[in-house]
Each structure stands twice: as C-alpha cells, then as structure tokens.
Scaffold this active site. Structure first.
Site, PDB file in Angstrom:
ATOM      1  N   SER A 108      41.282  15.954  54.689  1.00  0.00           N
ATOM      2  CA  SER A 108      42.720  16.113  53.990  1.00  0.00           C
ATOM      3  C   SER A 108      42.630  17.503  53.678  1.00  0.00           C
ATOM      4  O   SER A 108      43.767  18.161  53.549  1.00  0.00           O
ATOM      5  CB  SER A 108      42.826  15.451  52.828  1.00  0.00           C
ATOM      6  OG  SER A 108      41.834  15.622  51.736  1.00  0.00           O
ATOM      7  N   THR A 122      37.921  10.618  53.743  1.00  0.00           N
ATOM      8  CA  THR A 122      36.582  10.102  53.234  1.00  0.00           C
ATOM      9  C   THR A 122      36.556   8.406  53.543  1.00  0.00           C
ATOM     10  O   THR A 122      35.714   7.829  54.294  1.00  0.00           O
ATOM     11  CB  THR A 122      36.180  10.184  51.972  1.00  0.00           C
ATOM     12  OG1 THR A 122      35.938  11.545  51.597  1.00  0.00           O
ATOM     13  CG2 THR A 122      34.854   9.310  51.535  1.00  0.00           C
ATOM     14  N   THR A 178      41.064  12.198  49.469  1.00  0.00           N
ATOM     15  CA  THR A 178      41.365  12.406  48.103  1.00  0.00           C
ATOM     16  C   THR A 178      41.421  13.871  47.776  1.00  0.00           C
ATOM     17  O   THR A 178      42.194  13.997  46.880  1.00  0.00           O
ATOM     18  CB  THR A 178      40.335  11.561  47.191  1.00  0.00           C
ATOM     19  OG1 THR A 178      38.824  12.323  47.589  1.00  0.00           O
ATOM     20  CG2 THR A 178      40.142  10.139  47.416  1.00  0.00           C
ATOM     21  N   ASP A 179      40.896  14.829  48.352  1.00  0.00           N
ATOM     22  CA  ASP A 179      41.127  16.251  48.063  1.00  0.00           C
ATOM     23  C   ASP A 179      42.275  16.685  47.958  1.00  0.00           C
ATOM     24  O   ASP A 179      42.763  17.445  46.930  1.00  0.00           O
ATOM     25  CB  ASP A 179      40.284  17.044  49.113  1.00  0.00           C
ATOM     26  CG  ASP A 179      38.551  16.739  48.994  1.00  0.00           C
ATOM     27  OD1 ASP A 179      38.309  16.099  47.874  1.00  0.00           O
ATOM     28  OD2 ASP A 179      37.868  17.477  49.859  1.00  0.00           O
TER      29      ASP A 179
END
Length: 384
Positions: free
Chosen positions: A105, A59, A136-137
């Site tokens: 990710s 992101t 971040t996932d």
C-alpha cells in the site's frame, strides 16, 4: 486448510484485470415448502446477498520467508489464494471478485487510488456489499478518500487488511477477510458507509488511524469504534449512521496534453513535520511547488512564533494539524495577524491527522474552493 466447498470460475485470465465468480461446489441450497402431501412441493432458492471483493494487495496478500517471519515479506497472493484459506462462505453470500492491483500500500498513488474509486463506483448498483483488501500502511487514507468522494447509499464498503503475512504461524489475514465478508453481507451493516474490519473490530473508515506499526491491535478508532465480531456474531453498538460533517466531493479531471483526453489528478499538497528549531525558510522552499501545505504541529497547533508569522503571509492555504496521535487543533490556537486581526490562509484541521488533512485539502483545491470555503469544509471536523 484449502476450502473444498468453493468452485472458482475465471471470467478473465489477465491478472491485472481478472474477475472471478465463486459458487458453492455443493448442490444449491433450497427451501422446500410442503403445500399438501398430495401436491408437488414448491422449491425456492435462497436469496443470498451479492458481494464484490476488490483486491489491491498489502500484507494480507503477502508471504514471508518462513512461518515465524513477520517482516521482510512480499506481496504474492491473489484474492483466489486468500479465499482458499477462509471458512466456507457459500451459505453466507454470493461472491464475485476483481484484482485491481497487487501492491504494497505504500505504492498506492493517484492512478491506483482512482482505480479503486472506479471499482467501487461501478459495483455499487449491482452488489449488496463491497470488500476491499488493502495494505494497512495507507488503508486509512484510501478509506477516507472513498468516504469523501462516493455516496455509497445503503451499501456497506468494508476495507480489510492484516498485520501478519499469510505464511505466519498466527496469520490474521484469513479471519479478517472472513469477518469483512460477513460484515458486508449483514443487513445491519447497511447505511453505515465505509467500514474497516480488523482484529475483531468494526470501525468507521472516515476516522480510523493506524497507530501501531507492528501489533495486531494496530488501529485507533477513538471517534469511530462501531462494533465487534465475536463467534460469528456481528455486534453493533449504535444504529446505522454516517460520519458527522463529512463533505462529499465530485472528482475533477484535468486535460491530458499527451493524449488529448483527460486524466485524474489532485493538486500537490505536502506535509511538514513540526519540531524544535523548525525555521520559516522551509515554507519559502516549498510554497512555489505546492498548491497547499499541511503542518504536523507540536501539541494542539503549537509552532515557533517566527514560523507562525511566516505562515500568516503564505500565498497558499496552510492547514495546522497535529503530530500527536489523539486530540484536535481548535481554531483558537491558530496564529492571528496583529494588524488585520485575521488568520490569513491558515486553517485548523480539527480532528484530522496530517495525512487526512492533506487529502481533504487536495479535494478542496481540486474543486476550486476559496480559503473561506476550505475553512467551512474543515469546520465539519471541528476545525476551520
């Protein structure tokens, strides 16, 4: 606003393997020491820390359809684009960077994971700190893998991402990246191994977990909240320390029959999600295709009795983890075979969530560990 104080030199124009060097566009800062008014002044260059940035996408490298969109965005920015949006860092450190990949990710697979591992390993001896931009996932999984496979010495490895795309009216990526670079450059970060910089917080990569799919305060770090970043100041609460019980693994390569060489790969381990009415048949279906299984149990290791009895008979290691956000799986909650008084191949995950339990079990299996050896490794996180 674009940063006009940085001069970016391309080393390799190929985006997939591109490397760049960043230097101040202003005259080199120097410190003049007057020895005597009648003598020439001595000029010495400031020694700034050297930082390597490895870009993987996420992101933080994404664009939305408009300034209010915080969903439905796509990865579109390189590290060079991101650096243009942060405050001047030319007086903080010297930077080199490399675009390892540029993906969401969710698409980080074993080849890309190994590429990140190589990028960090090859940079450790040449840089004072390393920053990895990441979605971040799955950031917590990559951070855990790196902590488990690389002895970083005193070099800080700082993962950073964002929850909003770069086009958002309140994008958090630029500040997160700026803070990550400052953290990697700071001497107080040395000896702390893998860190995560997000939302003004500094956290331990080994234990960090994403607990909110949308908000800026998206990560839970109950076991590893190390410090804060406030008004260009880095505040650590504790002296440098690395995660207790973290087992270090040497990666193994398997033969590549197609090329005659070797390739990186981990044994297949799947995760099952515990729920009411879950039946033992699911174990029978997957045991033949997996080298190990992780179950996100209910509560602190709770599963239906018939499921527990079937797990005790499994020919592959089964790690009982938790579907709860916090808490742990104590050994005392594992099922016991009534006739042998043993727990078979069932192992408690301790404080690790299912995805990190999966990675730890994969690394153990890749190393050829026995069930008892795997149990010993999990004892490091208070499982086993």
């Amino acid at each position: 606003m674009p940063n006009q104080n940085l001069e970016i030199t391309t080393i390799c124009p190929d985006l997939e393997n591109s490397q760049f060097t960043i230097q101040s566009a202003e005259p080199t800062t120097a410190m003049t020491v007057a020895v005597d008014l009648a003598e020439n002044s001595t000029v010495t260059s400031c020694n700034l820390p050297r930082i390597k940035i490895l870009g993987t996408g996420g992101t933080i490298a994404s664009k939305g359809v408009n300034a209010s969109a915080t969903a439905g965005y796509h990865v579109d920015l390189t590290i060079q684009d991101m650096l243009d949006s942060i405050p001047d860092i030319s007086q903080i450190c010297e930077i080199e960077y490399e675009q390892l990949c540029n993906v969401d990710s969710k698409n980080i697979d074993e080849p890309l994971l190994y590429k990140i591992y190589q990028g960090i390993s090859q940079s450790l001896q040449s840089f004072d700190g390393i920053v990895i931009t990441h979605g971040t996932d799955t950031l917590s999984e990559t951070a855990f893998f790196i902590e488990s496979t690389i002895d970083t010495g005193d070099v800080p490895i700082v993962f950073v991402g964002s929850m909003r795309p770069s086009t958002s009216v309140s994008a958090d990526g630029p500040m997160n990246l700026y803070q990550a670079i400052c953290i990697a450059s700071n001497r107080e970060s040395r000896g702390r191994s893998v860190l995560v910089s997000l939302n003004d917080q500094i956290s331990a990569g080994y234990y960090i977990t994403k607990t909110n799919a949308n908000s800026l305060d998206s990560f839970n770090v109950r076991q590893g909240y190390l410090g804060n970043f406030v008004n260009n100041e880095i505040h650590y609460y504790y002296p440098p320390v690395k995660p207790q019980g973290c087992h270090k693994f040497k990666l193994n390569w398997k033969p590549d029959l197609a090329t005659g060489g070797h390739e990186f790969g981990l044994p297949k381990v799947c995760i099952l999600y515990g729920h009411q009415s879950i039946t033992p048949e699911i174990l029978t279906l997957i045991e033949g295709s997996c080298a190990g299984i992780v179950i996100a149990t209910m509560g602190a290791g709770s599963l239906p009795d018939d499921m527990c009895q079937r797990a005790l008979q499994s020919p592959v290691p089964i790690v009982f983890s938790k579907r709860s956000m916090d808490g742990m799986i104590p050994i005392a909650n594992l099922p016991i075979d009534s006739s042998t008084r043993t727990r078979g191949s069932v192992i408690a995950s301790g404080y690790l969530n299912p995805e990190k339990s999966r990675l730890l079990l994969q690394l153990c299996l890749s190393g050829g560990y026995s069930t008892e050896e795997i149990r010993h490794v999990f004892k490091g996180v208070y499982g086993g």
